[in-house]
Write an enzyme that holds these catalytic residues in place. Structure first.
Site, PDB file in Angstrom:
ATOM      1  N   SER A   1       0.857  -1.183   0.000  1.00 53.86           N
ATOM      2  CA  SER A   1       0.000   0.000   0.000  1.00 53.86           C
ATOM      3  C   SER A   1       0.894   1.234   0.000  1.00 53.86           C
ATOM      4  O   SER A   1       2.064   1.158   0.412  1.00 53.86           O
ATOM      5  CB  SER A   1      -0.855   0.000   1.280  1.00 53.86           C
ATOM      6  OG  SER A   1      -1.514   1.245   1.437  1.00 53.86           O
TER       7      SER A   1
ATOM      8  N   TYR B   1      -2.387  -1.181  10.324  1.00 52.35           N
ATOM      9  CA  TYR B   1      -2.382  -1.353   8.862  1.00 52.35           C
ATOM     10  C   TYR B   1      -1.034  -0.899   8.277  1.00 52.35           C
ATOM     11  O   TYR B   1      -0.424  -1.613   7.471  1.00 52.35           O
ATOM     12  CB  TYR B   1      -3.538  -0.546   8.251  1.00 52.35           C
ATOM     13  CG  TYR B   1      -3.722  -0.761   6.763  1.00 52.35           C
ATOM     14  CD1 TYR B   1      -4.371  -1.901   6.282  1.00 52.35           C
ATOM     15  CD2 TYR B   1      -3.256   0.173   5.841  1.00 52.35           C
ATOM     16  CE1 TYR B   1      -4.537  -2.101   4.914  1.00 52.35           C
ATOM     17  CE2 TYR B   1      -3.419  -0.022   4.478  1.00 52.35           C
ATOM     18  CZ  TYR B   1      -4.065  -1.157   4.018  1.00 52.35           C
ATOM     19  OH  TYR B   1      -4.225  -1.352   2.661  1.00 52.35           O
TER      20      TYR B   1
HETATM   21  P1  NAP Z   1     -11.291  -6.105  -0.782  1.00 56.95           P
HETATM   22  O1  NAP Z   1     -12.127  -5.709  -1.927  1.00 56.95           O
HETATM   23  O2  NAP Z   1     -11.857  -6.078   0.585  1.00 56.95           O
HETATM   24  O3  NAP Z   1     -10.671  -7.570  -1.096  1.00 56.95           O
HETATM   25  C1  NAP Z   1      -9.927  -8.266  -0.145  1.00 56.95           C
HETATM   26  C2  NAP Z   1     -10.344  -9.728  -0.211  1.00 56.95           C
HETATM   27  O4  NAP Z   1      -9.511 -10.463   0.714  1.00 56.95           O
HETATM   28  C3  NAP Z   1     -11.797  -9.951   0.228  1.00 56.95           C
HETATM   29  O5  NAP Z   1     -12.442 -10.861  -0.610  1.00 56.95           O
HETATM   30  C4  NAP Z   1     -11.629 -10.502   1.632  1.00 56.95           C
HETATM   31  O6  NAP Z   1     -12.715 -11.288   2.053  1.00 56.95           O
HETATM   32  C5  NAP Z   1     -10.385 -11.332   1.443  1.00 56.95           C
HETATM   33  N1  NAP Z   1      -9.791 -11.727   2.713  1.00 56.95           N
HETATM   34  C6  NAP Z   1      -9.783 -11.035   3.887  1.00 56.95           C
HETATM   35  N2  NAP Z   1      -9.179 -11.752   4.839  1.00 56.95           N
HETATM   36  C7  NAP Z   1      -8.792 -12.925   4.268  1.00 56.95           C
HETATM   37  C8  NAP Z   1      -8.124 -14.066   4.759  1.00 56.95           C
HETATM   38  N3  NAP Z   1      -7.745 -14.163   6.042  1.00 56.95           N
HETATM   39  N4  NAP Z   1      -7.866 -15.087   3.900  1.00 56.95           N
HETATM   40  C9  NAP Z   1      -8.260 -15.015   2.600  1.00 56.95           C
HETATM   41  N5  NAP Z   1      -8.924 -13.952   2.093  1.00 56.95           N
HETATM   42  C10 NAP Z   1      -9.180 -12.909   2.921  1.00 56.95           C
HETATM   43  O7  NAP Z   1     -10.004  -5.190  -0.701  1.00 56.95           O
HETATM   44  P2  NAP Z   1      -9.037  -4.576  -1.827  1.00 56.95           P
HETATM   45  O8  NAP Z   1      -9.163  -3.128  -1.741  1.00 56.95           O
HETATM   46  O9  NAP Z   1      -9.192  -5.282  -3.119  1.00 56.95           O
HETATM   47  O10 NAP Z   1      -7.635  -4.962  -1.174  1.00 56.95           O
HETATM   48  C11 NAP Z   1      -6.742  -5.889  -1.778  1.00 56.95           C
HETATM   49  C12 NAP Z   1      -5.347  -5.589  -1.238  1.00 56.95           C
HETATM   50  O11 NAP Z   1      -4.976  -4.277  -1.653  1.00 56.95           O
HETATM   51  C13 NAP Z   1      -5.267  -5.590   0.275  1.00 56.95           C
HETATM   52  O12 NAP Z   1      -4.055  -6.174   0.696  1.00 56.95           O
HETATM   53  C14 NAP Z   1      -5.300  -4.109   0.623  1.00 56.95           C
HETATM   54  O13 NAP Z   1      -4.678  -3.842   1.859  1.00 56.95           O
HETATM   55  C15 NAP Z   1      -4.536  -3.533  -0.540  1.00 56.95           C
HETATM   56  N6  NAP Z   1      -4.775  -2.112  -0.776  1.00 56.95           N
HETATM   57  C16 NAP Z   1      -6.015  -1.649  -1.048  1.00 56.95           C
HETATM   58  C17 NAP Z   1      -6.199  -0.291  -1.252  1.00 56.95           C
HETATM   59  C18 NAP Z   1      -7.548   0.308  -1.538  1.00 56.95           C
HETATM   60  O14 NAP Z   1      -7.670   1.533  -1.518  1.00 56.95           O
HETATM   61  N7  NAP Z   1      -8.574  -0.470  -1.835  1.00 56.95           N
HETATM   62  C19 NAP Z   1      -5.104   0.587  -1.205  1.00 56.95           C
HETATM   63  C20 NAP Z   1      -3.859   0.060  -0.947  1.00 56.95           C
HETATM   64  C21 NAP Z   1      -3.697  -1.287  -0.735  1.00 56.95           C
HETATM   65  P3  NAP Z   1     -13.851 -10.558   2.988  1.00 56.95           P
HETATM   66  O15 NAP Z   1     -14.417  -9.463   2.162  1.00 56.95           O
HETATM   67  O16 NAP Z   1     -14.810 -11.654   3.294  1.00 56.95           O
HETATM   68  O17 NAP Z   1     -13.086 -10.034   4.196  1.00 56.95           O
END
Ligand code: NAP
Length: 263
Positions: free
Chosen positions: A149, A162
């Site tokens: 991130s 985080y």
């Molecule tokens: P998201 O839409 O919430 O997707 C994350 C997925 O991971 C969800 O399906 C979630 O399931 C699943 N998950 C959570 N805990 C888990 C576990 N213990 N084992 C297996 N799967 C699990 O989030 P995203 O925004 O795409 O995030 C993806 C990555 O990008 C993350 O690492 C996040 O920190 C990073 N990121 C995101 C952003 C942003 O602005 N969106 C910015 C920087 C970095 P549930 O929904 O059931 O929990």
């Protein structure tokens, strides 16, 4: 996406395991890898979401399977790798996108919330890699892309656990790149800025903000908008591709200029 718009078609015969593949950046990556010819194993705790993504891939003529798995559990990570190899015969690419957000200062964060955040965002990558790397070595090499991130490179307010977890992902990536280069395994990470996924809505709720206001605030960066999951997926695909064959230990910031400077 039409065939002409696909940036890297060199994924035919490649097998990709994508954690967090049911939603957001992981989902967009799963779809893009499949469109680029890879066979894709979607691993996630969200079984309904994961099954939907697999169906979307199959509907587009791609190959995919869903494996229910919690990345904080060693046995489930081992199972996910075994099932991927059983389904597709090999494992070449691992994308670690599973993640959770917890917003709060140290004083606002319980020990349980700290442990969970570090377990999913950092230990989950350790475990997935621990079981994926031996398969990659056996297959002659591979590529790992970790999703960190912008908050793995610069601190953010009310995001102590985080930020700690995402900073850990950056240096874990570099350490792994050194350890496994001689085994023809490249390890890189992507640092997205605020990206329009369900996670941002969770953040808004945790902070007690209206989702609309929060999303508008998050778009306050040089390019004046949030990233899309598809834009982040393009950078993940690039780092996993042959086009990035000399890139390892790299940190690719994809954030609309958010970390570019203070001016
Ligand atoms: P998201 O839409 O919430 O997707 C994350 C997925 O991971 C969800 O399906 C979630 O399931 C699943 N998950 C959570 N805990 C888990 C576990 N213990 N084992 C297996 N799967 C699990 O989030 P995203 O925004 O795409 O995030 C993806 C990555 O990008 C993350 O690492 C996040 O920190 C990073 N990121 C995101 C952003 C942003 O602005 N969106 C910015 C920087 C970095 P549930 O929904 O059931 O929990």
């Amino acid at each position: 996406m039409s065939k002409n718009e696909i940036p890297f078609e060199g994924f035919h015969g490649k097998v990709a395991l994508i954690t967090g593949g049911a939603s957001g950046i992981g989902r967009a990556s799963a779809l893009l890898f499949a469109q680029s010819g890879a066979e894709v194993a979607v691993v996630d705790v969200d079984e309904a979401g994961g099954a939907t993504v697999v169906q979307e891939i199959k509907d587009e003529g791609g190959k995919a399977c869903f494996i229910a798995g919690d990345v904080t559990q060693a046995a489930e990570c081992r199972w996910a790798v075994e099932e991927t190899v059983k389904a597709f015969g090999n494992l070449h690419i691992l994308v670690n996108s599973a993640g959770i957000v917890h917003r709060g200062t140290i004083l606002e964060t319980s020990e349980k919330e700290w442990d969970r955040t570090l377990a999913v965002n950092l230990k989950g990558i350790f475990l997935a890699c621990k079981y994926a790397i031996p398969e990659m070595i056996q297959g002659g090499g591979g590529a790992i892309v970790n999703i960190s991130s912008g908050w793995g490179l610069a601190g953010g307010r009310q995001a102590a656990a985080y930020c700690a977890s995402k900073g850990g992902v950056v240096l874990l990536t570099k350490a792994m790149a050194l350890d496994h280069a001689h085994q023809n395994i490249r390890v890189n990470c992507v640092c997205p800025g605020d990206t329009d996924t369900p996670m941002l809505r969770t953040e808004a709720r945790q902070l007690g903000f209206s989702v609309e206001k929060f999303l508008a605030g998050a778009a306050d960066r040089p390019m004046g908008r949030l990233g899309t999951p598809e834009e982040i997926a393009q950078s993940v695909l690039f780092l996993a591709s042959e086009a990035a064959s000399y890139i390892t230990g790299a940190v690719l910031v994809v954030d609309g200029g958010g970390l570019a400077g203070t001016g």
